[in-house]
Design an enzyme around this catalytic site. Structure first.
Site, PDB file in Angstrom:
ATOM      1  N   CYS A   1       0.857  -1.103   0.036  1.00  0.00           N
ATOM      2  CA  CYS A   1       0.108   0.083   0.099  1.00  0.00           C
ATOM      3  C   CYS A   1       0.919   1.104  -0.057  1.00  0.00           C
ATOM      4  CB  CYS A   1      -1.058  -0.006   0.991  1.00  0.00           C
ATOM      5  SG  CYS A   1      -2.194  -1.247   1.485  1.00  0.00           S
TER       6      CYS A   1
ATOM      7  N   ARG B   1       5.088   0.172  -6.114  1.00  0.00           N
ATOM      8  CA  ARG B   1       4.923  -0.652  -4.650  1.00  0.00           C
ATOM      9  C   ARG B   1       4.221  -1.690  -4.810  1.00  0.00           C
ATOM     10  NH1 ARG B   1       6.545   2.453  -0.123  1.00  0.00           N
ATOM     11  NH2 ARG B   1       5.057   1.093   1.306  1.00  0.00           N
TER      12      ARG B   1
ATOM     13  N   TRP C   1      -2.803  -2.614  -1.821  1.00  0.00           N
ATOM     14  CA  TRP C   1      -2.489  -4.061  -1.903  1.00  0.00           C
ATOM     15  C   TRP C   1      -3.173  -4.906  -1.061  1.00  0.00           C
ATOM     16  CZ3 TRP C   1       0.098  -8.245  -0.178  1.00  0.00           C
ATOM     17  CH2 TRP C   1       0.621  -9.223  -1.080  1.00  0.00           C
TER      18      TRP C   1
ATOM     19  N   ASN D   1      -1.533   2.112   5.676  1.00  0.00           N
ATOM     20  CA  ASN D   1      -0.698   1.082   5.170  1.00  0.00           C
ATOM     21  C   ASN D   1      -0.232   0.044   6.344  1.00  0.00           C
ATOM     22  OD1 ASN D   1       1.357  -0.527   3.849  1.00  0.00           O
ATOM     23  ND2 ASN D   1       2.956   1.215   3.990  1.00  0.00           N
ATOM     24  N   GLY D   2      -0.214  -1.146   6.174  1.00  0.00           N
ATOM     25  CA  GLY D   2       0.093  -1.922   7.301  1.00  0.00           C
ATOM     26  C   GLY D   2      -0.961  -3.092   7.890  1.00  0.00           C
TER      27      GLY D   2
ATOM     28  N   GLU E   1      19.703 -15.688  -7.923  1.00  0.00           N
ATOM     29  CA  GLU E   1      19.413 -14.341  -8.418  1.00  0.00           C
ATOM     30  C   GLU E   1      18.739 -14.475  -9.570  1.00  0.00           C
ATOM     31  OE1 GLU E   1      17.993 -12.099  -6.834  1.00  0.00           O
ATOM     32  OE2 GLU E   1      18.066 -10.244  -8.278  1.00  0.00           O
TER      33      GLU E   1
ATOM     34  N   LYS F   1      14.807 -13.608 -10.827  1.00  0.00           N
ATOM     35  CA  LYS F   1      14.720 -12.383 -11.926  1.00  0.00           C
ATOM     36  C   LYS F   1      13.936 -13.235 -13.059  1.00  0.00           C
ATOM     37  CE  LYS F   1      15.528  -9.908 -10.485  1.00  0.00           C
ATOM     38  NZ  LYS F   1      15.745  -9.486  -9.236  1.00  0.00           N
TER      39      LYS F   1
ATOM     40  N   GLU G   1      10.045 -13.921 -11.624  1.00  0.00           N
ATOM     41  CA  GLU G   1       9.179 -12.996 -11.132  1.00  0.00           C
ATOM     42  C   GLU G   1       8.730 -11.937 -12.378  1.00  0.00           C
ATOM     43  OE1 GLU G   1      10.738 -10.076  -8.130  1.00  0.00           O
ATOM     44  OE2 GLU G   1      12.746 -10.147  -9.131  1.00  0.00           O
TER      45      GLU G   1
ATOM     46  N   HIS H   1      21.387 -35.948  -8.172  1.00  0.00           N
ATOM     47  CA  HIS H   1      20.755 -36.387  -6.974  1.00  0.00           C
ATOM     48  C   HIS H   1      19.182 -36.429  -7.082  1.00  0.00           C
ATOM     49  CE1 HIS H   1      24.386 -37.536  -5.045  1.00  0.00           C
ATOM     50  NE2 HIS H   1      24.749 -36.149  -5.505  1.00  0.00           N
TER      51      HIS H   1
ATOM     52  N   LYS I   1       6.848  -3.947  -4.633  1.00  0.00           N
ATOM     53  CA  LYS I   1       8.120  -3.963  -4.376  1.00  0.00           C
ATOM     54  C   LYS I   1       8.596  -3.823  -3.148  1.00  0.00           C
ATOM     55  CE  LYS I   1      12.121  -2.006  -5.659  1.00  0.00           C
ATOM     56  NZ  LYS I   1      13.129  -2.500  -6.303  1.00  0.00           N
TER      57      LYS I   1
HETATM   58  O1  M6R Z   1      13.515  -4.099  -0.024  1.00  0.00           O
HETATM   59  P1  M6R Z   1      14.002  -5.587   0.251  1.00  0.00           P
HETATM   60  O2  M6R Z   1      15.389  -5.623  -0.325  1.00  0.00           O
HETATM   61  O3  M6R Z   1      14.008  -5.727   1.728  1.00  0.00           O
HETATM   62  O4  M6R Z   1      13.116  -6.392  -0.328  1.00  0.00           O
HETATM   63  C1  M6R Z   1      13.432  -7.802  -0.522  1.00  0.00           C
HETATM   64  C2  M6R Z   1      12.627  -8.847  -1.627  1.00  0.00           C
HETATM   65  O5  M6R Z   1      11.262  -8.395  -1.131  1.00  0.00           O
HETATM   66  C3  M6R Z   1      13.225  -8.382  -2.796  1.00  0.00           C
HETATM   67  O6  M6R Z   1      14.445  -8.352  -3.187  1.00  0.00           O
HETATM   68  C4  M6R Z   1      12.448  -9.220  -3.939  1.00  0.00           C
HETATM   69  O7  M6R Z   1      12.549 -10.565  -3.791  1.00  0.00           O
HETATM   70  C5  M6R Z   1      12.512  -8.561  -5.149  1.00  0.00           C
HETATM   71  N1  M6R Z   1      11.248  -8.339  -5.954  1.00  0.00           N
HETATM   72  C6  M6R Z   1      13.364  -9.321  -6.119  1.00  0.00           C
HETATM   73  O8  M6R Z   1      13.677  -8.753  -7.606  1.00  0.00           O
END
Ligand code: M6R
Length: 608
Positions: free
Chosen positions: A2, A27, A75, A101-102, A481, A485, A488, A504, A603
């Site tokens: 949010c 976000r 959200w 938000n929260g 990573e 990438k 997602e 394995h 985000k």
């Molecule tokens: O803001 P942060 O680095 O704490 O966020 C952690 C993860 O939510 C963030 O890295 C997420 O996995 C990304 N979408 C990856 O691209």
């Protein structure tokens, strides 16, 4: 997750609130709304889905006249993303509007209590209890009603409030969710993050948890939880609005990939002085370091993956046991963490709920905590004993790129610094590593330039429904990573595998035409990786390799090759991830995905 904005001044609030919400879109959200106060009345508009629906519905905010208001992108957590559940929520008498938000953890009991007192609930949200509590406690004294309401809430909340009886006044409340105040000339703002503010002012006030503020066009007054006025420092945001715009790129993600050379420079250059590493204000003496028995790195998502890279580098150089663990697991076990543990917490946003909780847990156990964070003044930055900022600038795309590479760069600097202090590496190796780190911005640019064919490879491989990333040692850490990438933003299933583990079990999934991306930049284990490539090829897989520039042997093994420029072996994850970020980007583009705002993702994950 949010996003919240608030404005009071002399301009029309509606369009300004929508513009602020636009900047917070990244976000993640699934509905949006605004409320504007004018002439003793609050008018609200809400829409589910894209923000453009709300813009159309309100004629870009023009339908809600007034110079003071609040806005929200939601959200969904409690209740579906419907118009009814969208914020702002209004009291039945129309005197209050609230955005939140929260999560209000005790909302169920508050709801029951309020229903018992005759309040009627219209939505399924936890937020609605806030507006009814305000209504319940308001007897003409806004500050008193806010304090009484807040004293009833458990959980995390950033709240924005307007009251029809208080023209031109906004209330902002912060407790464990981000909220920043913007100090303008004859106008005041609040927002969940600075990206929504920098177009209007770079002068900001960071609220602490438990604080709340009254904002009028000419004055911002901040109070502690007991209602005592407190003096706050006005900070200056170092970057401007252009940094938060696309600058001609089709997507923020592509812009941020391309910005990596500059971001790495900002993270590294100021920390190298006369060939020595200077870690801002962080003082880790040789004696303190010798007392550290273990290092625990904790974070979520890509930040955790940066920690996995850091684990290999730090343990190799410092010869101290180093573990990396996802924060959502660490926080709910009974970890062996004490005064002899250095806990490194990594977060781009500094607002990730699980990361914050893990950090608090480790602090409570007496560990020294060091945060690697991008967002200045964020919760993680404030809570940790020491902070190393990554200085990557604003990262808007949900999929992190420059956030990740700068985190790894800072971890590398920290590892080399610690290793030298502990005398685990000599001057010569120290010099080599510093030189390697200093070359990262230029090497990263080279990684971009070497792979102009990546869009073509994305066209070739974008139809794969499931694929594997394999590597060993630091290549494996980078696989984690690379795989995230791709999945997602393109929604293609992929897994990162330690190449030696394939046999394995997982090799059973390798069949004709399956794409395996083999990371082979860690040259000490290149031959081992080639054996794994042969294994998967023998079962019909197509292999896309990522190899160091100049490696000619790879052509005989792989179907296609991406290149990373040569660099010190300990730094390969930073250069080899670049072509794979580009690969993920172009595959997602081929598949017509919403690259900057992938479905279901936010985000900054500010709830558990
Ligand atoms: O803001 P942060 O680095 O704490 O966020 C952690 C993860 O939510 C963030 O890295 C997420 O996995 C990304 N979408 C990856 O691209």
């Amino acid at each position: 997750m949010c996003g919240i904005v608030g404005f009071t001044g002399s301009q029309d609030a509606g369009p300004l609130l929508l513009e602020g919400l636009k900047r917070l879109e990244y976000r993640g959200y699934d509905s949006a709304g605004i409320a504007v106060q004018s002439g003793g009345v609050i008018r609200a508009a809400k829409a589910s889905g894209h923000l453009r629906n709300l813009c159309e519905q309100t004629h870009d905010g023009a339908d809600l006249p007034g110079v003071c208001g609040i806005g929200h992108t939601r959200w969904a957590t409690h209740g579906a993303p419907t118009v009814t559940n969208a914020h702002p929520h209004l009291s039945d008498d129309g005197v209050f509007a609230v955005v939140h938000n929260g999560i209000i953890e005790n909302y169920a009991e508050l709801r029951e209590e309020l229903q018992g007192r005759g309040f009627v609930f219209h939505s399924e949200t936890d937020t609605e209890v806030v507006v009814h509590l305000l209504d319940c406690y308001y007897k003409g004294d806004l500050k008193a009603a806010v304090m009484k309401t807040v004293s009833r809430l458990n959980g995390s909340y950033a709240l924005g409030v307007v009251c029809a009886d208080h023209p031109g006044e906004l209330i902002a409340v912060k407790s464990a969710s981000p909220l920043i105040l913007g100090v303008g000339v004859g106008e005041s703002f609040f927002a969940s993050d600075v990206t929504a503010l920098v177009g209007h002012t770079r002068n900001v006030i960071y609220l602490e948890d438990g604080e709340f503020a009254s904002l009028t066009p000419d004055r911002i007054t901040v109070f502690d939880c007991a209602g005592r006025e407190i003096n706050k420092t006005i900070s200056r945001v170092v970057w401007d609005v252009e940094a938060a715009e696309k600058g001609g790129y089709e997507h923020f993600m592509l812009k941020e990939i391309m910005e990596q050379p500059r971001a790495l420079k900002a993270a590294i250059e100021p920390r190298i002085k006369d060939g020595r590493i200077v870690l801002d204000g962080v003082e880790l003496t040789a004696e303190q370091l010798r007392n550290i028995r273990r290092v625990v790195i904790t974070a979520c998502g890509s930040a955790y993956h940066a920690g996995c890279v850091g684990r290999y580098i730090m343990e190799e150089l410092c010869r101290i046991p180093v573990e990396a663990e996802v924060a959502s697991e660490l926080r709910y076990r009974n970890p062996l963490i004490g005064q002899d543990t250095l806990v490194i917490v990594i977060s781009q946003s500094g607002e990730t709920a699980d990361t914050i909780a893990a950090l608090k847990e480790c602090k409570a156990r007496g560990a020294r905590t060091l945060a690697i964070v991008n967002v200045v003044g964020s919760t993680v930055a404030k809570l940790a004993d020491d902070v190393l900022y990554t200085w990557a600038g604003p990262e808007i795309a949900v999929a992190t790129t420059k956030g990740y590479t700068t985190q790894v760069a800072v971890l590398s600097l920290l590892s080399v610094y610690m290793a030298r202090k502990l005398e685990r590496i000599g001057e010569e190796r120290f010099g080599e590593l510093v030189k390697g780190i200093c070359s990262l911005p230029e090497r990263c640019q080279r990684a971009i330039d070497l792979n102009t064919h990546v869009g073509y490879l994305a066209k070739r491989y974008h139809n794969n429904s499931s694929l594997f990333f394999i590597g060993r040692n630091l290549d494996y850490a980078a696989c984690l990573e690379a795989s995230l990438k791709l999945k997602e933003i393109s929604y293609i299933h992929s897994e990162a595998y330690a190449a030696g583990e394939l046999k394995h079990g997982t090799i059973a999934l390798i069949d004709e035409g399956r794409l395996v991306v083999a990371l082979c930049c860690y040259e000490a284990l290149f031959d081992k990786l080639v054996s794994n490539i042969k294994e998967v090829k023998a079962r019909g897989a197509k292999v896309l390799a990522v190899a160091q520039e100049g490696n000619r042997h790879i052509f005989a093994e792989a179907d296609d090759v991406l290149f990373a420029p040569a660099i010190d072996p300990l730094l390969v994850p930073i250069t080899e991830i670049v072509p794979l970020q580009l690969f993920a980007y172009y595959v997602a583009k081929e598949n017509g995905c919403d690259i900057d705002k992938p479905k279901n993702l936010a985000k900054s994950v500010t709830v558990e």
